[in-house]
Design a protein around this motif. Structure first.
Motif, PDB file in Angstrom:
ATOM      1  N   ILE A  22      39.576  70.470  -5.037  1.00  0.00           N
ATOM      2  CA  ILE A  22      40.657  70.441  -6.020  1.00  0.00           C
ATOM      3  C   ILE A  22      41.702  71.523  -5.732  1.00  0.00           C
ATOM      4  O   ILE A  22      42.907  71.245  -5.740  1.00  0.00           O
ATOM      5  N   PRO A  23      41.311  72.792  -5.448  1.00  0.00           N
ATOM      6  CA  PRO A  23      42.344  73.783  -5.074  1.00  0.00           C
ATOM      7  C   PRO A  23      43.099  73.400  -3.808  1.00  0.00           C
ATOM      8  O   PRO A  23      44.297  73.696  -3.679  1.00  0.00           O
ATOM      9  N   VAL A  24      42.412  72.741  -2.872  1.00  0.00           N
ATOM     10  CA  VAL A  24      43.093  72.316  -1.641  1.00  0.00           C
ATOM     11  C   VAL A  24      44.160  71.279  -1.957  1.00  0.00           C
ATOM     12  O   VAL A  24      45.260  71.292  -1.383  1.00  0.00           O
ATOM     13  N   ALA A  25      43.874  70.380  -2.887  1.00  0.00           N
ATOM     14  CA  ALA A  25      44.860  69.362  -3.267  1.00  0.00           C
ATOM     15  C   ALA A  25      46.099  70.000  -3.882  1.00  0.00           C
ATOM     16  O   ALA A  25      47.232  69.588  -3.597  1.00  0.00           O
ATOM     17  N   TYR A  26      45.907  71.006  -4.743  1.00  0.00           N
ATOM     18  CA  TYR A  26      47.056  71.696  -5.334  1.00  0.00           C
ATOM     19  C   TYR A  26      47.851  72.441  -4.257  1.00  0.00           C
ATOM     20  O   TYR A  26      49.092  72.479  -4.309  1.00  0.00           O
ATOM     21  N   ASP A  27      47.159  73.029  -3.292  1.00  0.00           N
ATOM     22  CA  ASP A  27      47.863  73.743  -2.222  1.00  0.00           C
ATOM     23  C   ASP A  27      48.682  72.784  -1.362  1.00  0.00           C
ATOM     24  O   ASP A  27      49.800  73.102  -0.949  1.00  0.00           O
ATOM     25  N   VAL A  28      48.139  71.612  -1.085  1.00  0.00           N
ATOM     26  CA  VAL A  28      48.879  70.624  -0.289  1.00  0.00           C
ATOM     27  C   VAL A  28      50.115  70.145  -1.046  1.00  0.00           C
ATOM     28  O   VAL A  28      51.204  70.003  -0.470  1.00  0.00           O
ATOM     29  N   PHE A  29      49.957  69.894  -2.337  1.00  0.00           N
ATOM     30  CA  PHE A  29      51.101  69.435  -3.140  1.00  0.00           C
ATOM     31  C   PHE A  29      52.196  70.500  -3.174  1.00  0.00           C
ATOM     32  O   PHE A  29      53.380  70.195  -2.973  1.00  0.00           O
ATOM     33  N   ASN A  30      51.840  71.751  -3.424  1.00  0.00           N
ATOM     34  CA  ASN A  30      52.843  72.822  -3.465  1.00  0.00           C
ATOM     35  C   ASN A  30      53.425  73.110  -2.087  1.00  0.00           C
ATOM     36  O   ASN A  30      54.612  73.466  -1.967  1.00  0.00           O
ATOM     37  N   ALA A  31      52.609  72.975  -1.032  1.00  0.00           N
ATOM     38  CA  ALA A  31      53.133  73.193   0.321  1.00  0.00           C
ATOM     39  C   ALA A  31      54.170  72.144   0.672  1.00  0.00           C
ATOM     40  O   ALA A  31      55.176  72.442   1.335  1.00  0.00           O
ATOM     41  N   ARG A  32      53.972  70.918   0.222  1.00  0.00           N
ATOM     42  CA  ARG A  32      54.969  69.874   0.476  1.00  0.00           C
ATOM     43  C   ARG A  32      56.277  70.183  -0.242  1.00  0.00           C
ATOM     44  O   ARG A  32      57.368  70.036   0.342  1.00  0.00           O
ATOM     45  N   ILE A  33      56.216  70.640  -1.493  1.00  0.00           N
ATOM     46  CA  ILE A  33      57.433  70.981  -2.233  1.00  0.00           C
ATOM     47  C   ILE A  33      58.129  72.177  -1.584  1.00  0.00           C
ATOM     48  O   ILE A  33      59.361  72.202  -1.444  1.00  0.00           O
ATOM     49  N   THR A  34      57.345  73.178  -1.181  1.00  0.00           N
ATOM     50  CA  THR A  34      57.923  74.351  -0.509  1.00  0.00           C
ATOM     51  C   THR A  34      58.597  73.957   0.795  1.00  0.00           C
ATOM     52  O   THR A  34      59.677  74.460   1.138  1.00  0.00           O
ATOM     53  N   LEU A  35      57.968  73.054   1.539  1.00  0.00           N
ATOM     54  CA  LEU A  35      58.550  72.610   2.802  1.00  0.00           C
ATOM     55  C   LEU A  35      59.889  71.917   2.581  1.00  0.00           C
ATOM     56  O   LEU A  35      60.870  72.185   3.297  1.00  0.00           O
ATOM     57  N   ILE A  36      59.972  71.056   1.584  1.00  0.00           N
ATOM     58  CA  ILE A  36      61.218  70.336   1.318  1.00  0.00           C
ATOM     59  C   ILE A  36      62.322  71.294   0.866  1.00  0.00           C
ATOM     60  O   ILE A  36      63.469  71.218   1.326  1.00  0.00           O
ATOM     61  N   ASN A  37      61.986  72.218  -0.038  1.00  0.00           N
ATOM     62  CA  ASN A  37      62.995  73.170  -0.524  1.00  0.00           C
ATOM     63  C   ASN A  37      63.500  74.075   0.587  1.00  0.00           C
ATOM     64  O   ASN A  37      64.712  74.361   0.677  1.00  0.00           O
TER      65      ASN A  37
END
Length: 461
Positions: A155-170
């Protein structure tokens, strides 16, 4: 390293070597092991020779080709012992874990099917071994997520992947303000650099009239990070999506759907969360366990808050070169974090891909929508050929040509074989000042000398 462990004799024919951290030296031989003394020597290549020639002038540690090479070199190492008057021979082996050059990713034609990640023969053999091993043993309950529950450690890995994708786009939106990225208006190829590359590789409409030349325009984030969309499933273990319901189910990015099924709660895309394992009534049939005895679920606040995308109107470019380099490093870390975390999630949560088209489905089995328009789809009635997906199917890397010197001359069409390639995100971060990761150095061909003109290139053997 070697010089601190062995001291060779002064009367030795070949001396000790200076090596970098990427090489490993093994000395072996017959007879008694002696420790003579010598001064430091080095190695160099000799034309038309099958071994290395030791020299006292050029240090082997200064050769960049040994830092990223996968070759294995053996050469005899001889010395004489003044006390025993005995000559012994020890072969010297030079190895490296990082290849110097690697082939570019293969371009698959639309008329051929993607290869299976694991061959069918290997899958059948593993299934027979599994059945043979489980014969006579009691049936074990299915582990999560097959029983409908979440894998808590992911579950923490899923949150990290989701936030990493948003950080990458920004971050990419900010880097596009300072790094020039071109996109062809006739095909899906992009290029990172001050000017577009001159290679005739366009496969778009009317490419024959333009002799394969690209028509370059400004690229956007959607051209760099491809959003592979998939159907959002309310129940991951529910029935397969029929063809009639293909327009009533929302489609979201496949990485987001993978994170949702792995435990990320997004109010806009609700999903069913079970608190008890399912009860299997058949091979593909099950019923949900009775959860009425359990207390009402309390909405949990995630330890890691979810990030949101920054609107294009609020994007501010970095001010100086230091901030640009820091932003590039952060972007590269987000890229690696997203891909690494998604790879871990795919080992537990199944992801399917069509072998004929780029359609991706996150779930145990693919949907039944007959919307495949790939080669010979009429023979399959538009149905997809589902198979296990790999990471590049979920997150396409979009390889682009690597520009050795941004401030130097542009790429030349005649020297195409000497240039390397890298994912678009890595190339953007590299031109912005980030350090190139070791795993991309082989395809970028950083250790290959580029001729200055065509005449010099023709002399390369």
């Amino acid at each position: 390293m070697l010089s601190s462990l062995l001291k060779l004799s002064k009367r030795m024919d070949c001396g000790s070597l200076n090596f970098t951290h990427s090489t490993m030296v093994l000395l072996c031989g017959k007879g008694k092991f002696l420790t003579p003394k010598v001064g430091p020597l080095s190695a160099s290549f000799q034309k038309n020779a099958e071994h290395l020639k030791l020299s006292r002038h050029l240090g082997l540690g200064s050769l960049d080709s040994f830092q990223h090479s996968s070759i294995k070199i053996k050469l005899p190492l001889k010395y004489r012992s003044p006390s025993l008057n005995l000559c012994q021979s020890y072969p010297l082996v030079i190895r490296s874990e990082i290849p110097q050059n690697a082939d570019f990713p293969r371009y698959y034609s639309k008329k051929e099917k993607k290869p299976f990640p694991v061959p069918i023969v290997e899958l059948r053999r593993a299934a027979r071994e599994r059945v043979k091993k489980m014969k006579g043993q009691p049936k074990r309950p299915a582990p999560p997520p097959k029983n409908g529950l979440l894998v808590k450690r992911l579950i923490p890995v899923a949150y990290d992947v989701f936030n990493a994708r948003i950080t990458l786009i920004n971050n990419l939106k900010k880097l596009l303000k300072v790094v020039r990225v071109h996109a062809c208006s006739c095909c899906n190829e992009i290029h990172v650099g001050p000017v577009g590359h001159p290679f005739r590789s366009c496969r778009g409409p009317n490419a024959g009239f333009r002799k394969g030349l690209h028509v370059w325009t400004n690229a956007t984030v959607d051209d760099i990070v491809l959003e592979v969309e998939t159907y959002h499933l309310y129940d991951r273990l529910g029935k397969r999506i029929p063809h009639q319901e293909r327009f009533s189910i929302p489609r979201i990015p496949a990485v987001v759907e993978l994170c949702i099924q792995a435990g990320v709660n997004i109010p806009e895309f609700p999903t069913k969360r079970r608190r008890k394992p399912i009860i299997r009534t058949g091979r593909k049939e099950f019923v949900d366990a009775d959860e009425s005895e359990l207390p009402d679920p309390v909405p949990e606040v995630p330890k890691t808050p979810l990030l949101t995308e920054i609107p294009d109107s609020e994007i501010v470019a970095p001010s100086d070169e230091v901030n640009i380099a820091l932003l590039a490093e952060e972007t590269l870390q987000a890229w690696e974090k997203m891909r690494g975390g998604a790879s871990r999630l795919m080992k537990k949560y199944l992801v399917r891909v069509c072998g004929y088209c780029p359609e991706v489905h996150v779930g145990p089995s693919g949907h039944k929508a007959q919307n495949c328009g790939a080669h010979k789809h009429q023979q399959r009635n538009g149905q997809h050929g589902w198979q296990a997906a790999v990471l590049n199917d979920l997150i396409p890397p979009r390889y682009v040509w690597h520009v050795p010197d941004v401030n130097g001359p542009p790429l030349q069409r005649e020297l195409r074989n000497f240039y390397g390639q890298a994912p678009a995100v890595v190339e953007i971060c590299t031109q912005a000042g980030a350090v190139v990761p070791d795993e991309y150095k082989s395809t970028m061909r950083l250790d290959v000398g580029i001729p200055s003109d065509l005449r010099e290139a023709e002399l390369v053997v």
